[in-house]
Design an enzyme around this catalytic site. Structure first.
Site, PDB file in Angstrom:
ATOM      1  N   GLU A  15       0.636  -1.184  -0.887  1.00 14.31           N
ATOM      2  CA  GLU A  15      -0.368   0.052  -0.094  1.00 14.31           C
ATOM      3  C   GLU A  15       0.900   1.684  -0.027  1.00 14.31           C
ATOM      4  OE1 GLU A  15      -3.511   2.232   2.689  1.00 14.31           O
ATOM      5  OE2 GLU A  15      -2.718   0.196   3.461  1.00 14.31           O
ATOM      6  N   GLU A  18       7.654   3.325 -20.114  1.00 20.83           N
ATOM      7  CA  GLU A  18       6.642   3.562 -20.488  1.00 20.83           C
ATOM      8  C   GLU A  18       7.163   4.086 -22.392  1.00 20.83           C
ATOM      9  OE1 GLU A  18       4.908   3.832 -16.361  1.00 20.83           O
ATOM     10  OE2 GLU A  18       6.143   4.974 -17.463  1.00 20.83           O
TER      11      GLU A  18
END
Length: 203
Positions: free
Chosen positions: A39, A79
């Site tokens: 988390e 990316e």
């Protein structure tokens, strides 16, 4: 040197010099730390992107190539590196289904780049699976992820089975080491947490 793993297990090489580090397989410790769907991702400030490119030819025959990119020691994000080093090799006459397994969701700029690329590249379909959500509470990130969905990119959180797939297909294994994937204790719980948050963002 840019490398990708083909479906036959051989390696295909390109002479173009990538803007990020590109390796044949992920080191085990990188996978276990960077892909863990915690988390709070303290210390995980790099992106690792494993990709599968499925090519559909005019004759209906398909080909599959695999590889991975990371943005360590480079200005470009992983990316962006895909679009600079892999996408230019695509043939406009063929159809491509691209699947990314990424350690975390893209930043706003990378998400926008994916959206714009999909809008301009009609022979490309993308499935983006992410281990964690990056700064998902920020308004610009929410907007970018929604735009990503609207552009036709399928976006979802990695399930335990997806982590196992990455382990088996992209992570290097020492000789004599067990190939079995051992999930961490909270892998399913954290998947459900991020799945709920992504649904809220995309709603």
């Amino acid at each position: 040197m840019l490398s990708s793993l083909s479906s036959t297990g051989s390696y295909c090489f390109s002479s173009s010099e990538p803007t990020t580090l590109v390796w044949e397989r992920l080191p085990v410790n990188f996978f276990k730390f960077q892909f863990r769907n915690v988390e709070y991702s303290s210390g995980r400030n790099k992106t690792f992107l494993c990709y599968v490119v499925e090519v559909q030819g005019k004759d209906g025959q398909g080909q599959i190539s695999r590889g991975y990119l990371e943005d360590e020691h480079a200005a470009a994000h992983a990316e962006e590196a895909f679009f600079k080093t892999i996408l230019p090799t695509f043939d406009p006459a063929l159809r491509y289904n691209v699947t990314w397994y990424v350690s975390s969701s893209p930043c706003a700029a990378c998400a926008d780049r994916i959206s714009s690329t999909l809008s301009k590249t009609k022979n490309l379909k993308m499935l983006l699976l992410v281990g964690r959500l990056f700064m998902w509470e920020e308004p610009e990130i929410k907007t970018a992820l929604k735009k990503l969905k609207e552009s036709g990119c399928k976006l979802r959180i990695m399930k335990p089975q997806d982590f196992e797939y990455v382990w088996q297909n992209f992570v290097e294994q020492e000789e004599g080491e067990s190939k079995a994937f051992v999930p961490w204790e909270d892998i399913q719980e954290n998947f459900l947490y991020y799945e709920e948050k992504l649904a809220e963002v995309l709603h």
